[in-house]
Every structure is written in C-alpha cells, then in structure tokens.
Design a protein around this motif. Structure first.
Motif, PDB file in Angstrom:
ATOM      1  N   ARG A  12      -9.116 -32.678  37.871  1.00 35.10           N
ATOM      2  CA  ARG A  12      -8.706 -34.064  37.621  1.00 35.10           C
ATOM      3  C   ARG A  12      -9.813 -34.851  36.920  1.00 35.10           C
ATOM      4  O   ARG A  12      -9.534 -35.667  36.047  1.00 35.10           O
ATOM      5  N   ARG A  15      -9.806 -33.682  33.301  1.00 37.60           N
ATOM      6  CA  ARG A  15      -8.679 -34.270  32.584  1.00 37.60           C
ATOM      7  C   ARG A  15      -8.959 -35.735  32.234  1.00 37.60           C
ATOM      8  O   ARG A  15      -8.706 -36.182  31.115  1.00 37.60           O
ATOM      9  N   SER A  66      -5.723 -41.212  41.176  1.00 32.10           N
ATOM     10  CA  SER A  66      -5.361 -40.067  40.337  1.00 32.10           C
ATOM     11  C   SER A  66      -6.358 -38.918  40.487  1.00 32.10           C
ATOM     12  O   SER A  66      -6.045 -37.783  40.150  1.00 32.10           O
ATOM     13  N   ILE A  67      -7.537 -39.217  41.028  1.00 27.73           N
ATOM     14  CA  ILE A  67      -8.539 -38.171  41.248  1.00 27.73           C
ATOM     15  C   ILE A  67      -8.488 -37.640  42.672  1.00 27.73           C
ATOM     16  O   ILE A  67      -8.568 -36.439  42.899  1.00 27.73           O
ATOM     17  N   ASP A  79      -0.360 -32.848  37.074  1.00 27.39           N
ATOM     18  CA  ASP A  79      -1.204 -32.902  35.885  1.00 27.39           C
ATOM     19  C   ASP A  79      -0.654 -33.899  34.874  1.00 27.39           C
ATOM     20  O   ASP A  79      -1.398 -34.698  34.302  1.00 27.39           O
ATOM     21  N   ALA A  82      -1.214 -37.499  36.136  1.00 25.44           N
ATOM     22  CA  ALA A  82      -2.610 -37.927  35.994  1.00 25.44           C
ATOM     23  C   ALA A  82      -2.936 -38.227  34.539  1.00 25.44           C
ATOM     24  O   ALA A  82      -3.627 -39.206  34.239  1.00 25.44           O
TER      25      ALA A  82
END
Length: 115
Positions: A12, A15, A66-67, A79, A82
């Motif tokens: 994460r 990303r 989101s993490i 995925d 996020a």
C-alpha cells in the motif's frame, strides 16, 4: 500474520508512492528516512511506526485508512480502491465533482444493463 501485515502495508505504501509520482529516494527525503528504509517498508521487511505512516500519507496525499485499514475485500478490489483514493485525493474540488458525476453515470448505466 505479522509477515502478511508487513507485506500488505508495504504494498500500500508502494502504491501510494507510485501514484504520487515519487521515487523511493524522493519519498525517503520527504519523510526523513533512508532509501533503504523505504525499500524495506515496501518489501514488507519492516513495519513503520504510525508516525512514519502518517508522514507518508501526508506526503503522498492518501488517507491513512488506505494504508492501515483492514479490508474484507479481495486483494484486487482493495488495490483498486487504494489507487482510486490516492488519485482522487490529488484532484481539485471541481475535478472531484466531475469524477463523482462520471462514476454515478457509469453505475446507473451498469445497473440498467443488468448483471
């Protein structure tokens, strides 16, 4: 379980960094860590503290949830969510409204087309 958590957080973070258009080296500079530390986080070798995660989120403009938030979604859906969160957070208000309107239009069209 810890190894899996480290990998999930690491992916994460990676990303979020990539979506923000940052290299590992640049992120390291911005969060006052070494490039090796960022690499270790992204590979799941080490788990950063909450203060470091918050700094990463501030720099990459992604919400902390989101993490760190646990998700019941499958990996690919999580995925995508996020990535969308990271991209959406970088838009100005008028573009956020446009994205919402487009998404609502797509959702309505999909529901009319059926499964």
């Amino acid at each position: 379980m810890t190894r899996e958590l480290n990998r999930t957080i690491g992916l994460r973070v990676k990303r979020a960094r990539e979506t923000a258009g940052l290299t590992q080296e640049r992120l390291a500079e911005l969060i006052d860590r070494s490039k090796e530390a960022v690499s270790n986080i992204e590979r799941g070798v080490s788990l950063p503290g909450l203060d470091t995660i918050q700094t990463i989120c501030d720099v990459t403009k992604v919400p902390m949830t989101s993490i760190v938030e646990e998700s019941s979604e499958d990996g690919s859906t999580a995925d995508l969510r996020a990535t969308l969160n990271a991209l959406f957070s970088q838009l100005d208000l008028s573009n956020k409204r446009l994205v919402v309107a487009l998404t609502e239009t797509i959702r309505k069209q999909s529901s009319q087309d059926g499964p």
